[in-house]
Write a protein that holds these residues in place. Structure first.
Motif, PDB file in Angstrom:
ATOM      1  N   LYS A 238       4.485   6.159   8.439  1.00 20.72           N
ATOM      2  CA  LYS A 238       4.095   5.359   9.600  1.00 20.72           C
ATOM      3  C   LYS A 238       4.161   3.871   9.274  1.00 20.72           C
ATOM      4  O   LYS A 238       4.695   3.075  10.043  1.00 20.72           O
ATOM      5  CB  LYS A 238       2.669   5.743  10.007  1.00 20.72           C
ATOM      6  N   ALA A 239       3.613   3.518   8.103  1.00 20.32           N
ATOM      7  CA  ALA A 239       3.593   2.110   7.718  1.00 20.32           C
ATOM      8  C   ALA A 239       5.014   1.580   7.559  1.00 20.32           C
ATOM      9  O   ALA A 239       5.312   0.460   7.965  1.00 20.32           O
ATOM     10  CB  ALA A 239       2.829   1.933   6.415  1.00 20.32           C
TER      11      ALA A 239
ATOM     12  N   ASN B  49       0.797  -1.228   0.000  1.00 26.20           N
ATOM     13  CA  ASN B  49       0.000   0.000   0.000  1.00 26.20           C
ATOM     14  C   ASN B  49       0.829   1.277   0.000  1.00 26.20           C
ATOM     15  O   ASN B  49       0.565   2.164  -0.807  1.00 26.20           O
ATOM     16  CB  ASN B  49      -0.982   0.001   1.171  1.00 26.20           C
ATOM     17  N   PRO B  50       1.827   1.400   0.897  1.00 25.53           N
ATOM     18  CA  PRO B  50       2.651   2.605   0.852  1.00 25.53           C
ATOM     19  C   PRO B  50       3.303   2.814  -0.512  1.00 25.53           C
ATOM     20  O   PRO B  50       3.378   3.944  -0.997  1.00 25.53           O
ATOM     21  CB  PRO B  50       3.717   2.334   1.914  1.00 25.53           C
TER      22      PRO B  50
ATOM     23  N   GLU C 109       6.558   1.125  10.909  1.00 26.31           N
ATOM     24  CA  GLU C 109       6.055  -0.074  11.574  1.00 26.31           C
ATOM     25  C   GLU C 109       6.789  -1.321  11.116  1.00 26.31           C
ATOM     26  O   GLU C 109       6.861  -2.307  11.843  1.00 26.31           O
ATOM     27  CB  GLU C 109       4.546  -0.225  11.330  1.00 26.31           C
TER      28      GLU C 109
ATOM     29  N   ILE D  48       1.056   8.727   6.565  1.00 25.72           N
ATOM     30  CA  ILE D  48       0.651   7.326   6.714  1.00 25.72           C
ATOM     31  C   ILE D  48       1.669   6.407   6.059  1.00 25.72           C
ATOM     32  O   ILE D  48       1.982   5.334   6.577  1.00 25.72           O
ATOM     33  CB  ILE D  48      -0.762   7.121   6.130  1.00 25.72           C
ATOM     34  N   VAL D  49       2.217   6.869   4.938  1.00 29.91           N
ATOM     35  CA  VAL D  49       3.262   6.086   4.281  1.00 29.91           C
ATOM     36  C   VAL D  49       4.431   5.899   5.231  1.00 29.91           C
ATOM     37  O   VAL D  49       4.932   4.800   5.436  1.00 29.91           O
ATOM     38  CB  VAL D  49       3.730   6.795   2.988  1.00 29.91           C
TER      39      VAL D  49
END
Lengths: 740, 181
Positions: free
Chosen positions: A543-544, A434-435, A547, A540-541
């Motif tokens: 963050k992912a 997704n990223p 993670e 969000i990119v």
């Protein structure tokens, strides 16, 4: 009983979903090849491949009961058949239809996998309609009778069968006035004679030749709808001396009446089979024949070494055809688990060996121990390796995405992919998808200018997006770069000041400015998207990626383009960690989040009323977080001057964790706490230490959140009651003040 | 020995023998691992017992309920360990060499329970288990964790229901936010 049947159906479906996923991946790849505009001949090959995939998908979707999806696949199959038969030219329009339908098939399979329900028919109507609207040429060269190719024993063409008739007639047949040609004409009345071969081995030398004897025998391949009995009836009035053998050989032939095996057979074998020559002849001739390589060397076309090398390469590539099996990933996880245990047990064994008095025995055992340690680490590598999949599985989807965006936005974008064979842990591949999509879409959407703009800037009209993956220093790097307009430094800076993300007088270097786009407030603002050309959700990119224990950097130059560099660990199962002590507890932090470690001086410490303790690091104040408080660990060092500070970076802010001491850096095998318990605040997982005991791995982001939450609680409470010593924690704060 | 030599005289005898056999194999399922906590003897159905291991140092787990004493490594699996004394509201004791950790399965998770000592594996016929336990004066433990009280000879075994001792929430709730893309 019904339950068993259900189980069976479930298993069937599981197999289907797995297979379908693989098939779809191959399907996508094939369609990309068509799009790249290869010559017509190659396209037919690819269409053949696609056809086969669609065909097997059709069969399996039907068998697990998704009739509507299967029906659409049937339509697609027929469409492909028309292309195969050269009745439809492969135009852009056709490629679009193929793209769309492969997308629909993909979505359809994903839908049925997740919901276990059949798809709705109307979703396909559009594509089926456009398929039917493609004009079809009349083409008489091709045999258009058969419809289902590759299904000789299957459904559509099942009426036809291929019969092998070996006809050895009585030698005195001619004397009775019977003409063997009669049988041929009778056979051709009930079907189509595909092949006849005549065996003339029995013809004697001329002096022994009797002119009215029949020396010939025949093998006939007949394509017919008639049954074996009907064929036998033709030979009904034959004398007993004649021998007629009839066999059903349908499986050997495809619909064009071409023997399938022939393609793979060697010429010599075919000739032998048809009785034209015998094996000895072949051997004799073959010995005379020189090998191509030898001939070339003899003729001085190439050097001998070149030929030898080519033959070696050929052999190597033949070897590369490996067989694979599917393995549930949890089984591999269990293996990793057990190997981890093995490592610990052998280190404990090693400790025990030191207690042996006998010197020779001790030395021998030590050696064996090291040997087994080596084998174990090999084993560990192998198992880890088996979880790796090439990144190609996610890279290849971008051809389609870029194609779609190019058409939609009337841009001219070429996608170049390198290093697609780079292998990554399966779990990471799933999570980075997704990223990565986000980044590539942003590049094409915002980074790349319109062709006219590019021309006016003196750039190539065709824009380039480059996806690159490679290994470096035990990490995986993925780069997404474009040659678009780049980022506007000033616009980002102004926006950041406007939103209050940075203060007006703050001076940042270039890298820090570009880093700002990863801040949540900035990237969600619409205006910055327009100005800087970077889209929503970069936070969000980041963050992912964080993670996954990786990081992302930006390199950008105005009007030259932007590159995002993502660094990822090879695997999620093992992390580089820093072990440290708080009280009696051994804790670990992922090394990637550790910024620095130091022992604070008295002068560096400071307490601000209501806001907690601070330590100044290079002139900046960092909040001191007392880990022993947050995790309620007893007997920890509470005086910061005696303890050590471990600085972590969370959301670009530095925090100092108060710890007792550093133990060292170590590779940690991650163990889930949730498997047998539940998530615990501040703890991201556990690992097994050399002693066999469990160590906790701390999640710095959560620790900071806990710290903030507790601080809030504390300040509220102290305001309410106006007391300081409401719990033992405050005692320490008082102590902290004294220390200054 | 005389039992084995006994001849079956008619079909009814054979049927009866078969029924006995069947009965004993079904009652074989009602086996209980028994142990002591304080003065009482408790039992857990053997089907939910995974294994029994000696007491060993545990790793303290922060921010957990008091009865979770820590976690241990069992051949690469991380297992939380609970002290039923705290959960049942009994006095805590120092663990000694008799202390044993029983690994049980509850809600598809493995959890350790520290008990004072391990006693026996007993077969208790289901007809000897009373549904509504009569709680004696010495027993302070909460009735909600109990399955019943089994009678073996002239002694009583308190049978624990593991799935009542641990609630599903206790083993699977997610305390903090879970952010994902």
């Amino acid at each position: 009983m019904a339950k068993n049947e259900n189980d069976f159906q479930e298993r069937l479906k599981k197999i289907f979903f797995e297979e379908a996923q693989d098939l779809i991946n191959v399907l996508d790849k094939n369609i990309i090849v068509i799009d790249r505009g290869v010559d017509q001949k190659k396209i037919i090959e690819v269409v053949n491949d696609i056809f086969n995939i669609v065909h097997s998908l059709k069969a399996s979707t039907g068998s697990v009961g998704f009739i509507k999806l299967s029906k659409f696949l049937h339509e697609l199959e027929s469409f492909l058949l028309e292309i195969r038969k050269n009745r439809i030219d492969v135009t852009d329009n056709v490629i679009s239809i193929l793209f769309d339908s492969s997308c629909l098939v993909k979505d359809g399979v994903n839908y049925v996998s997740s919901s276990d329900q059949d798809v709705e028919e109307f979703e396909f109507n559009q594509v089926v309609l456009s398929m039917n609207n493609i004009p079809k040429k009349e083409n008489n060269n091709q045999n258009t009778k058969g419809t289902g190719i590759g299904t000789t024993s299957g459904s559509s063409d099942c009426n036809f069968k291929y019969w092998q008739i070996v006809m050895i007639l009585a030698s005195d047949l001619l004397k009775t006035g019977t003409d063997p040609i009669m049988y041929f004409s009778e056979l051709s009345e009930i079907g189509e004679i595909v092949n006849v071969s005549c065996n003339a081995d029995a013809i004697p030398s001329l002096e022994n030749f009797i002119f009215d004897e029949l020396y010939l025998s025949w093998e006939i391949i007949l394509k017919s709808k008639k049954s074996m009995n009907d064929i036998q009836n033709i030979f009904l009035f034959m004398e007993d001396k004649s021998k007629i053998n009839i066999n059903d050989v349908s499986s050997r032939y495809n619909d064009q009446g071409v023997e399938k095996l022939l393609a793979d057979k060697r010429l010599g074998d075919i000739l032998i089979e048809r009785g034209k020559i015998n094996p000895d002849d072949i051997d004799q001739v073959a010995n005379k024949q020189e090998r191509l390589g030898e001939l070339l060397v003899k003729e001085k076309v190439v050097a001998k070494e070149e030929v030898t090398k080519a033959i070696e390469d050929q052999a190597a590539s033949k070897k590369q055809v490996t067989t694979t099996i599917r393995v549930d990933i949890t089984k591999l996880d269990e293996l990793v688990n057990l190997i981890g245990e093995l490592v610990i047990t052998s280190s404990q064994l090693k400790n025990l060996i030191q207690k042996i008095d006998n010197k020779d025995l001790r030395r021998g055992l030590n050696m064996k121990c090291e040997e087994s340690a080596r084998i174990t680490s090999n084993l560990q590598d192998k198992v880890m390796n088996s979880r790796m999949v090439p990144i190609d599985t996610i890279f290849s989807q971008f051809y389609r995405m870029i194609r779609d965006i190019s058409i939609k936005q009337e841009k001219n974008i070429r996608l170049v992919i390198t290093g697609q064979e780079t292998e990554l842990d399966k779990n990471i591949i799933e999570k980075i998808n997704n990223p990565l999509k986000h980044l590539v879409r942003n590049c094409a959407d915002h980074g790349i200018e319109f062709p006219s703009v590019r021309e006016s800037k003196g750039k190539n009209k065709e824009a380039l997006i480059h996806l690159k993956a490679y290994h470096l220093e035990g990490n995986i790097y993925i780069e997404v770069s474009d040659d678009g307009k780049g980022m506007d430094k000033d616009a980002i800076l102004n926006k950041a000041k406007e939103t209050g993300a940075i203060s007006n007088d703050e001076i940042l270097d270039d890298d820090s400015i570009y880093e700002l786009i990863f801040l949540p407030g900035l990237s969600t603002a619409k205006e910055i998207t327009d100005i800087s050309g970077r889209g929503v959700g970069m936070d969000i990119v980041k963050k992912a990626i964080n993670e996954l224990r990786g990081d992302i950097r930006i390199r950008t130059e105005k009007n030259k383009g932007t590159t995002f560099i993502i660094r990822l660990p090879l695997t999620l199962a093992i992390i580089e960690g820093l072990l440290f002590k708080v009280g009696k507890q051994i804790l670990a932090l992922p090394l990637i989040s550790v910024d620095e470690i130091f022992q604070p001086l008295k002068e560096q410490l400071n307490t601000i009323e209501g806001r907690g303790e601070f330590v100044s690091v290079n002139g900046k104040a960092c909040s001191i977080i007392r880990l022993h408080h947050l995790l309620s660990i007893d007997n920890a060092i509470t005086d910061p001057v005696e303890a050590k500070m471990l600085n972590v970076l969370v959301n670009n802010k530095k925090y100092s964790l108060l710890i007792d001491d550093i133990i060292g850096q170590q590779q940690l095998v991650l163990k889930s706490l949730e498997q047998n318990y539940k998530k615990v605040d501040g703890v991201s997982g556990t690992t097994i230490l050399g002693s066999g005991e469990v160590g906790l791995i701390i999640d710095p982001t959560e620790i900071i959140e806990m710290y903030k939450a507790k601080g809030l609680f504390k300040s509220k409470l102290s305001k309410l009651n106006n007391i300081e010593n409401y719990n033992d924690r405050n005692v320490n704060y008082v102590y902290g003040k004294k220390a200054i | 020995m005389s039992m084995e030599k006994k001849q079956f005289e008619n079909k009814a005898d054979i049927k009866e023998a078969l029924m006995n056999l069947l009965h004993s194999s079904t009652t074989g399922g009602n086996q209980f691992v028994t142990f002591n906590i304080a003065t009482e003897e408790y039992g857990i159905n053997i089907n939910s017992v995974q294994e029994i291991t000696g007491h060993r140092p545990l790793t303290y787990l922060p921010n957990s309920p008091k009865h979770i004493k820590g976690i241990l490594n069992l051949r690469g699996n991380i297992i939380p360990v609970m002290d039923p004394r705290i959960k049942f509201g009994l006095d805590e004791v120092q663990y000694d060499k008799n202390s044993v950790i029983i690994i049980v399965e509850s809600f598809e998770k493995n959890i350790g329970i520290i008990v004072d000592n391990i006693k026996d594996v007993l077969t208790i016929d289901s007809k000897n288990i009373e549904d509504t336990p009569k709680i004696g004066d010495t027993n302070k433990i909460d009735v909600q964790f109990l399955e019943g009280v089994g009678k073996v000879g002239d002694k009583f075994v308190i049978i624990l229901n593991i799935n009542k001792v641990f609630s599903k929430e206790e083993l699977s709730q997610i305390p903090m936010k879970a952010v994902s893309i």
